[in-house]
Design an enzyme around this catalytic site. Sequence first.
Site, PDB file in Angstrom:
ATOM      1  N   SER A 181       5.030 -10.666  10.807  1.00 51.90           N
ATOM      2  CA  SER A 181       5.192 -11.986  11.409  1.00 51.90           C
ATOM      3  C   SER A 181       6.622 -12.497  11.214  1.00 51.90           C
ATOM      4  O   SER A 181       7.012 -13.492  11.819  1.00 51.90           O
ATOM      5  CB  SER A 181       4.188 -12.969  10.814  1.00 51.90           C
ATOM      6  OG  SER A 181       4.319 -12.999   9.406  1.00 51.90           O
ATOM      7  N   ASP A 186       0.845  -1.200   0.000  1.00 52.80           N
ATOM      8  CA  ASP A 186       0.000   0.000   0.000  1.00 52.80           C
ATOM      9  C   ASP A 186       0.883   1.253   0.000  1.00 52.80           C
ATOM     10  O   ASP A 186       2.117   1.170   0.027  1.00 52.80           O
ATOM     11  CB  ASP A 186      -0.963  -0.015   1.211  1.00 52.80           C
ATOM     12  CG  ASP A 186      -0.231   0.041   2.556  1.00 52.80           C
ATOM     13  OD1 ASP A 186       0.657   0.900   2.726  1.00 52.80           O
ATOM     14  OD2 ASP A 186      -0.564  -0.769   3.454  1.00 52.80           O
ATOM     15  N   CYS A 225       2.687  -4.132 -26.121  1.00 51.16           N
ATOM     16  CA  CYS A 225       2.941  -5.426 -26.768  1.00 51.16           C
ATOM     17  C   CYS A 225       1.721  -6.342 -26.827  1.00 51.16           C
ATOM     18  O   CYS A 225       1.797  -7.438 -27.370  1.00 51.16           O
ATOM     19  CB  CYS A 225       4.094  -6.144 -26.070  1.00 51.16           C
ATOM     20  SG  CYS A 225       3.607  -6.918 -24.497  1.00 51.16           S
ATOM     21  N   HIS A 280       8.173  -5.624  -1.446  1.00 51.38           N
ATOM     22  CA  HIS A 280       7.242  -6.538  -2.122  1.00 51.38           C
ATOM     23  C   HIS A 280       6.422  -5.827  -3.199  1.00 51.38           C
ATOM     24  O   HIS A 280       5.314  -6.235  -3.519  1.00 51.38           O
ATOM     25  CB  HIS A 280       6.338  -7.229  -1.091  1.00 51.38           C
ATOM     26  CG  HIS A 280       7.108  -8.166  -0.202  1.00 51.38           C
ATOM     27  ND1 HIS A 280       6.621  -8.679   0.978  1.00 51.38           N
ATOM     28  CD2 HIS A 280       8.357  -8.690  -0.341  1.00 51.38           C
ATOM     29  CE1 HIS A 280       7.530  -9.475   1.529  1.00 51.38           C
ATOM     30  NE2 HIS A 280       8.589  -9.486   0.754  1.00 51.38           N
TER      31      HIS A 280
HETATM   32  N1  APR Z   1       0.004  -3.309  14.995  1.00 50.26           N
HETATM   33  C1  APR Z   1       1.156  -3.990  14.909  1.00 50.26           C
HETATM   34  N2  APR Z   1       1.217  -5.278  14.530  1.00 50.26           N
HETATM   35  C2  APR Z   1       0.062  -5.902  14.242  1.00 50.26           C
HETATM   36  C3  APR Z   1      -1.183  -5.254  14.321  1.00 50.26           C
HETATM   37  C4  APR Z   1      -1.192  -3.897  14.709  1.00 50.26           C
HETATM   38  N3  APR Z   1      -2.315  -3.212  14.805  1.00 50.26           N
HETATM   39  N4  APR Z   1      -2.131  -6.150  13.967  1.00 50.26           N
HETATM   40  C5  APR Z   1      -1.518  -7.289  13.675  1.00 50.26           C
HETATM   41  N5  APR Z   1      -0.193  -7.161  13.835  1.00 50.26           N
HETATM   42  C6  APR Z   1       0.871  -8.135  13.581  1.00 50.26           C
HETATM   43  C7  APR Z   1       0.460  -9.573  13.725  1.00 50.26           C
HETATM   44  O1  APR Z   1       0.588  -9.996  15.085  1.00 50.26           O
HETATM   45  C8  APR Z   1       1.461 -10.269  12.805  1.00 50.26           C
HETATM   46  O2  APR Z   1       2.643 -10.602  13.483  1.00 50.26           O
HETATM   47  O3  APR Z   1       1.250  -7.978  12.227  1.00 50.26           O
HETATM   48  C9  APR Z   1       1.786  -9.197  11.749  1.00 50.26           C
HETATM   49  C10 APR Z   1       1.197  -9.449  10.378  1.00 50.26           C
HETATM   50  O4  APR Z   1       1.833 -10.569   9.830  1.00 50.26           O
HETATM   51  P1  APR Z   1       1.532 -11.042   8.338  1.00 50.26           P
HETATM   52  O5  APR Z   1       0.063 -11.056   8.122  1.00 50.26           O
HETATM   53  O6  APR Z   1       2.277 -12.314   8.139  1.00 50.26           O
HETATM   54  O7  APR Z   1       2.135  -9.865   7.440  1.00 50.26           O
HETATM   55  P2  APR Z   1       3.627  -9.638   6.967  1.00 50.26           P
HETATM   56  O8  APR Z   1       4.595 -10.061   8.007  1.00 50.26           O
HETATM   57  O9  APR Z   1       3.701  -8.255   6.475  1.00 50.26           O
HETATM   58  O10 APR Z   1       3.727 -10.638   5.724  1.00 50.26           O
HETATM   59  C11 APR Z   1       4.898 -10.632   4.960  1.00 50.26           C
HETATM   60  O11 APR Z   1       3.917 -12.100   3.349  1.00 50.26           O
HETATM   61  O12 APR Z   1       2.094 -12.742   2.175  1.00 50.26           O
HETATM   62  C12 APR Z   1       3.247 -12.067   2.094  1.00 50.26           C
HETATM   63  O13 APR Z   1       3.899 -10.437   0.580  1.00 50.26           O
HETATM   64  C13 APR Z   1       3.093 -10.638   1.702  1.00 50.26           C
HETATM   65  O14 APR Z   1       4.350  -8.704   2.476  1.00 50.26           O
HETATM   66  C14 APR Z   1       3.653  -9.867   2.892  1.00 50.26           C
HETATM   67  C15 APR Z   1       4.580 -10.871   3.521  1.00 50.26           C
END
Ligand code: APR
Length: 257
Positions: free
Chosen positions: A201, A110, A162, A125
């Site tokens: 995560s 985003d 293309c 990404h």
């Molecule tokens: N503030 C901070 N952290 C939060 C909040 C919040 N309000 N809400 C959730 N989280 C945490 C969750 O506990 C989790 O650890 O954000 C994390 C989100 O993890 P993912 O959904 O796995 O997202 P991300 O780590 O960005 O994923 C990495 O995976 O699918 C691919 O390309 C995609 O960029 C993405 C990559």
Amino acid sequence: MYRDASPTPLDPALVDAVRSARNVVVFTGAGMSAESGVPTFRDAQTGLWERFSPEQLASPDGWEHDRGLVWAWYQWRTGLVRRVQPNAGHRALAAWARDTELTILTQNVDDLHERAGSTVAAHLHGSLLAPRCSTCAAPFPSDGGLDVEPSGPIPPPTCPVCGGDVRPGAVWFGEALPSEAWDRADRAAAACDLMLVVGTSAVVYPAAALPLRALDSGATVVEINPQSTDLSAAVQYSWRTTAAVGLPALVDAVQRR
Ligand code: APR
């Protein structure tokens, strides 16, 4: 060296560590935008992956299997992102950068950091706003996405250069990260003396290696996440709070004299 600052109070030692840092990197993931209303990927109840399989929607195989489904899904996400606003966490980082050397690296596709006023050094990404031709890679303008969730596949646009199919600008599972963004991020992680890891995560590599790179280089690493992650035990501070609550509180405390 694990120090758990849970549940929510801000550890004064953490404030001191951040205040004394000279070269700060902020590494963000989906949790950074969660309080803006963008679902994260892996949270149990709201994660997009609960409703769709990542293989179907975010992989080269998925694209080959059903381009219309993949295009429709990314158009829906693009529309959703367009309708939401940066949250207090995004805004706190932008305000902090006015008087501090701050490098923002994000896994998010985003533009909420930018809309809050920040410069993002690396979109690791890719970006929802940068579709391109799947054949010749010519950029294709984003139309802002969909206002409603699609009921079925939508054929991708045709590249005017293309005739190939236009694909989303996100990096898919199994694809290489954009090399310039990766190089910038890797250099920044190695050179920083403090890294804030917000809302990830930390399981998707190579991006998840950046906090480890910072640790190996001697930096203090601070995790801001309401839940523990694979990274929590390795970092100096793991603060159980959210991006929109924790970041404004931290920036406020750091700037207070
Ligand atoms: N503030 C901070 N952290 C939060 C909040 C919040 N309000 N809400 C959730 N989280 C945490 C969750 O506990 C989790 O650890 O954000 C994390 C989100 O993890 P993912 O959904 O796995 O997202 P991300 O780590 O960005 O994923 C990495 O995976 O699918 C691919 O390309 C995609 O960029 C993405 C990559």
